[in-house]
Each structure stands twice: as C-alpha cells, then as structure tokens.
Motif scaffolding. Sequence first.
Motif, PDB file in Angstrom:
ATOM      1  N   ALA A   1     -80.592 -46.057 -46.505  1.00 24.56           N
ATOM      2  CA  ALA A   1     -80.878 -47.258 -45.713  1.00 24.56           C
ATOM      3  C   ALA A   1     -81.469 -46.874 -44.348  1.00 24.56           C
ATOM      4  N   ALA A   2     -80.967 -45.806 -43.768  1.00 20.22           N
ATOM      5  CA  ALA A   2     -81.510 -45.333 -42.491  1.00 20.22           C
ATOM      6  C   ALA A   2     -82.957 -44.877 -42.663  1.00 20.22           C
ATOM      7  N   ILE A   3     -83.239 -44.238 -43.784  1.00 21.16           N
ATOM      8  CA  ILE A   3     -84.619 -43.806 -44.066  1.00 21.16           C
ATOM      9  C   ILE A   3     -85.524 -45.023 -44.208  1.00 21.16           C
ATOM     10  N   LYS A   4     -85.046 -46.032 -44.914  1.00 20.19           N
ATOM     11  CA  LYS A   4     -85.834 -47.262 -45.090  1.00 20.19           C
ATOM     12  C   LYS A   4     -86.166 -47.875 -43.728  1.00 20.19           C
ATOM     13  N   GLY A   5     -85.179 -47.963 -42.848  1.00 21.16           N
ATOM     14  CA  GLY A   5     -85.417 -48.492 -41.510  1.00 21.16           C
ATOM     15  C   GLY A   5     -86.389 -47.634 -40.719  1.00 21.16           C
ATOM     16  N   ALA A   6     -86.264 -46.319 -40.867  1.00 20.57           N
ATOM     17  CA  ALA A   6     -87.158 -45.408 -40.156  1.00 20.57           C
ATOM     18  C   ALA A   6     -88.598 -45.522 -40.659  1.00 20.57           C
ATOM     19  N   VAL A   7     -88.749 -45.701 -41.964  1.00 20.33           N
ATOM     20  CA  VAL A   7     -90.098 -45.886 -42.527  1.00 20.33           C
ATOM     21  C   VAL A   7     -90.708 -47.188 -42.012  1.00 20.33           C
TER      22      VAL A   7
ATOM     23  N   ASP B   1    -100.328 -38.553 -30.867  1.00 25.71           N
ATOM     24  CA  ASP B   1     -99.267 -39.519 -30.586  1.00 25.71           C
ATOM     25  C   ASP B   1     -97.896 -38.893 -30.840  1.00 25.71           C
ATOM     26  N   LYS B   2     -97.235 -38.465 -29.771  1.00 29.16           N
ATOM     27  CA  LYS B   2     -95.938 -37.792 -29.881  1.00 29.16           C
ATOM     28  C   LYS B   2     -94.860 -38.716 -30.441  1.00 29.16           C
ATOM     29  N   LYS B   3     -94.950 -40.002 -30.115  1.00 33.93           N
ATOM     30  CA  LYS B   3     -93.958 -40.964 -30.598  1.00 33.93           C
ATOM     31  C   LYS B   3     -93.983 -41.028 -32.130  1.00 33.93           C
ATOM     32  N   ILE B   4     -95.162 -41.083 -32.694  1.00 32.71           N
ATOM     33  CA  ILE B   4     -95.304 -41.143 -34.149  1.00 32.71           C
ATOM     34  C   ILE B   4     -94.889 -39.808 -34.767  1.00 32.71           C
ATOM     35  N   GLN B   5     -95.298 -38.709 -34.159  1.00 32.52           N
ATOM     36  CA  GLN B   5     -94.911 -37.393 -34.678  1.00 32.52           C
ATOM     37  C   GLN B   5     -93.392 -37.225 -34.674  1.00 32.52           C
ATOM     38  N   ASN B   6     -92.736 -37.697 -33.628  1.00 26.12           N
ATOM     39  CA  ASN B   6     -91.273 -37.611 -33.559  1.00 26.12           C
ATOM     40  C   ASN B   6     -90.612 -38.448 -34.648  1.00 26.12           C
ATOM     41  N   ARG B   7     -91.171 -39.625 -34.926  1.00 30.63           N
ATOM     42  CA  ARG B   7     -90.625 -40.462 -36.000  1.00 30.63           C
ATOM     43  C   ARG B   7     -90.728 -39.743 -37.348  1.00 30.63           C
ATOM     44  N   VAL B   8     -91.851 -39.092 -37.592  1.00 31.43           N
ATOM     45  CA  VAL B   8     -92.051 -38.379 -38.860  1.00 31.43           C
ATOM     46  C   VAL B   8     -91.065 -37.213 -38.965  1.00 31.43           C
ATOM     47  N   LYS B   9     -90.865 -36.493 -37.875  1.00 29.68           N
ATOM     48  CA  LYS B   9     -89.918 -35.375 -37.896  1.00 29.68           C
ATOM     49  C   LYS B   9     -88.493 -35.870 -38.154  1.00 29.68           C
ATOM     50  N   ARG B  10     -88.134 -37.006 -37.549  1.00 25.04           N
ATOM     51  CA  ARG B  10     -86.824 -37.588 -37.789  1.00 25.04           C
ATOM     52  C   ARG B  10     -86.669 -37.977 -39.259  1.00 25.04           C
TER      53      ARG B  10
END
Length: 88
Positions: free
Chosen positions: A43-49, A7-16
């Motif tokens: 706060a950005a990290i919290k939203g990304a998680v 899943d590239k979408k999930i992998q990209n989120r983790v890299k971000r």
Amino acid sequence: MGHLYQDKKIQNRVKRLQGQINAVDLALNTPDASCIQILQQAAAIKGAVNGLMNELIEAHLRHHVIGEQTAINETELEEFLKLLKRYS
C-alpha cells in the motif's frame, strides 16, 4: 522528458520506491514475514507511485505544456494540480 534527470525531488521519490520494493522482496523471501506487513508495504508503494505520477505530470505540464510563457495563472495551475492529485 530528458529534463527530469535534473529533478532531485523526482529522483528521491524513485530511490524511495526502490527501497520499498526491495523491502517487499526481502519480506516475501522471509518465511516468518507477516502478510499484513507485506500488504502495508505494498500500500505504501502504491501511494508512492501515485505521488511520483503526480510529480511527473506536474513536471510535464510546467516544462512541455506551459513552457516559457510569461502569463501563467499560478493560482489556477495550483488548483488544477490539487484536483488532479485528489483523483489520482
């Protein structure tokens, strides 16, 4: 969840997320870093998680709960996912 490696979408989120965490680490080790800036990054990290959690839950539902069933009510599934995202 061995299927997630595809899943590239999930992998990209983790890299971000990794990039955001590295930025906070760098800022914490910079003497003149602004507390507000670090708080904004956190706060950005919290939203990304939260976004990552939503993607993982959806992937789990689609792969393990629903599986290969042919009679899926996509409208109901999308409404459920919207509700889940709203409260997470």
